[in-house]
Design an enzyme around this catalytic site. Structure first.
Site, PDB file in Angstrom:
ATOM      1  N   ASP A  89      -5.639 -24.234 -14.828  1.00 10.25           N
ATOM      2  CA  ASP A  89      -6.131 -23.102 -14.722  1.00 10.25           C
ATOM      3  C   ASP A  89      -7.373 -22.960 -14.194  1.00 10.25           C
ATOM      4  O   ASP A  89      -7.731 -21.796 -13.624  1.00 10.25           O
ATOM      5  CB  ASP A  89      -5.671 -22.227 -16.062  1.00 10.25           C
ATOM      6  CG  ASP A  89      -4.232 -22.627 -16.462  1.00 10.25           C
ATOM      7  OD1 ASP A  89      -3.453 -22.149 -15.802  1.00 10.25           O
ATOM      8  OD2 ASP A  89      -3.947 -23.069 -17.457  1.00 10.25           O
ATOM      9  N   LYS A  98      -6.203 -25.946 -19.423  1.00 10.38           N
ATOM     10  CA  LYS A  98      -5.008 -25.972 -19.005  1.00 10.38           C
ATOM     11  C   LYS A  98      -4.138 -25.123 -20.065  1.00 10.38           C
ATOM     12  O   LYS A  98      -4.752 -24.813 -20.972  1.00 10.38           O
ATOM     13  CB  LYS A  98      -4.329 -27.479 -19.050  1.00 10.38           C
ATOM     14  CG  LYS A  98      -5.117 -28.174 -17.809  1.00 10.38           C
ATOM     15  CD  LYS A  98      -4.158 -29.628 -17.950  1.00 10.38           C
ATOM     16  CE  LYS A  98      -2.872 -29.708 -17.958  1.00 10.38           C
ATOM     17  NZ  LYS A  98      -2.263 -28.875 -17.017  1.00 10.38           N
ATOM     18  N   GLY A 100      -1.612 -22.479 -18.915  1.00  2.00           N
ATOM     19  CA  GLY A 100      -0.944 -21.510 -18.693  1.00  2.00           C
ATOM     20  C   GLY A 100       0.534 -21.520 -18.682  1.00  2.00           C
ATOM     21  O   GLY A 100       0.911 -20.360 -18.737  1.00  2.00           O
ATOM     22  N   GLY A 101       0.967 -22.539 -18.756  1.00  2.00           N
ATOM     23  CA  GLY A 101       2.416 -22.696 -18.779  1.00  2.00           C
ATOM     24  C   GLY A 101       2.865 -23.010 -20.065  1.00  2.00           C
ATOM     25  O   GLY A 101       4.091 -23.322 -20.817  1.00  2.00           O
ATOM     26  N   GLU A 107       1.147 -32.113 -22.148  1.00  2.00           N
ATOM     27  CA  GLU A 107       0.545 -32.568 -20.905  1.00  2.00           C
ATOM     28  C   GLU A 107      -0.865 -33.386 -21.477  1.00  2.00           C
ATOM     29  O   GLU A 107      -1.194 -34.551 -20.906  1.00  2.00           O
ATOM     30  CB  GLU A 107      -0.027 -31.281 -19.966  1.00  2.00           C
ATOM     31  CG  GLU A 107       0.896 -30.686 -19.502  1.00  2.00           C
ATOM     32  CD  GLU A 107       0.465 -29.139 -18.979  1.00  2.00           C
ATOM     33  OE1 GLU A 107       0.923 -29.078 -17.807  1.00  2.00           O
ATOM     34  OE2 GLU A 107      -0.371 -28.556 -19.420  1.00  2.00           O
TER      35      GLU A 107
HETATM   36  C1  5RP Z   1       0.716 -25.849 -17.912  1.00  2.00           C
HETATM   37  C2  5RP Z   1      -0.560 -25.993 -16.985  1.00  2.00           C
HETATM   38  C3  5RP Z   1      -0.479 -25.878 -15.633  1.00  2.00           C
HETATM   39  O1  5RP Z   1      -0.791 -27.096 -14.944  1.00  2.00           O
HETATM   40  C4  5RP Z   1      -1.558 -24.711 -15.241  1.00  2.00           C
HETATM   41  O2  5RP Z   1      -1.146 -23.551 -15.862  1.00  2.00           O
HETATM   42  C5  5RP Z   1      -1.703 -24.352 -13.781  1.00  2.00           C
HETATM   43  O3  5RP Z   1      -0.362 -24.049 -13.368  1.00  2.00           O
HETATM   44  P1  5RP Z   1      -0.043 -23.511 -11.740  1.00  2.00           P
HETATM   45  O4  5RP Z   1      -0.156 -24.857 -10.956  1.00  2.00           O
HETATM   46  O5  5RP Z   1       1.091 -23.235 -11.632  1.00  2.00           O
HETATM   47  O6  5RP Z   1      -1.223 -22.512 -11.082  1.00  2.00           O
HETATM   48  O7  5RP Z   1      -1.391 -26.476 -17.543  1.00  2.00           O
HETATM   49  O8  5RP Z   1       0.713 -25.675 -19.164  1.00  2.00           O
END
Ligand code: 5RP
Length: 226
Positions: A89, A98, A100-101, A107
């Site tokens: 992110d 990280k 965002g998901g 991870e």
């Molecule tokens: C998920 C993450 C993602 O890698 C992060 O949110 C980046 O997402 P995107 O590639 O869709 O921008 O950490 O937990």
């Protein structure tokens, strides 16, 4: 698929650049998010063309996509990843935020187990200093006490709300996420260690000194190597 914004062409260039680094016979940690998804699709095309690679997914989403793309899967019980490819992110140098998901717990396990971590980002993710809110995965019962601890550390915790469900986001591990705004993070290592020590914190999204390469999907991809 969830995305934290940014240009999809730039994400594709970054993801494909990292996938190009994968060698025959390697086991690859498969990150989560829209940028890592481009790398998974590229690996699927490589497998179609005869490459011998296996993936270790970091989430329900990356497992499903790898299956759809024909990337053979394995687990941490059976193999150690040679390399992991993952999005972020926000990136400052080789540190990043990280989660965002909401997949940052798995991870981090897979990315840390890999011999090399390749981050894949579009240029909007690059920053001079980390100031993005830090996702903190918490045991549901510990949410009030972790919230208090984060506030004591000067952070502003916000329980992440689901978008197409009433109530909070529930992670693949059955936990909740507090997005914790700390402003500019002057010492990511110190904050990472402090958050890890809070009872009830399962994992947080500060990835400090884990990345070996950053692939930035500008017009021509920029690769920074540590
Ligand atoms: C998920 C993450 C993602 O890698 C992060 O949110 C980046 O997402 P995107 O590639 O869709 O921008 O950490 O937990």
């Amino acid at each position: 698929m969830k995305t934290s914004g940014g240009d999809d062409g730039a994400k594709r260039r970054a993801g494909e650049s990292a996938a190009d680094r994968i060698e025959d016979g390697q086991v690859v940690g498969l990150g989560t998010g829209s940028t890592a998804a481009h790398a998974i699709r590229a690996l699927g095309r490589a497998v179609d063309a005869g490459a011998d690679v296996e993936g270790i997914p970091t989430s329900y989403q990356s497992r499903q996509l790898a299956r759809e793309c024909g990337v053979p899967l394995t687990t941490l019980e059976e193999a150690t990843p040679d390399v992991a490819i993952d999005g972020a992110d926000q990136v400052a140098g080789f540190d990043c935020v990280k989660g965002g998901g909401a997949a940052h717990a798995r991870e981090k396990v897979v990315d840390a187990a890999a011999d090399r971590l390749l981050l894949v980002v579009d240029p909007s993710k690059e920053s001079g200093i980390l100031d993005h809110p830090v996702p903190v995965e918490v045991l549901p019962d510990a949410t009030p006490t972790v919230r208090d601890s984060v506030a004591d550390l000067g952070g502003e915790p916000t329980l992440r709300a689901a978008e197409r469900k009433d109530g909070p986001v529930v992670t693949d591990n059955g936990n909740l996420v507090l997005d914790c705004a700390f402003g500019a993070i002057e010492d990511p290592s110190e904050l990472a260690a402090t958050l890890s020590a809070v009872p009830g914190v399962v994992e947080h999204g500060l990835f400090v000194e884990l990345a070996d390469e950053v692939h930035v999907g500008a017009e021509s991809v920029e690769v920074r190597t540590r």
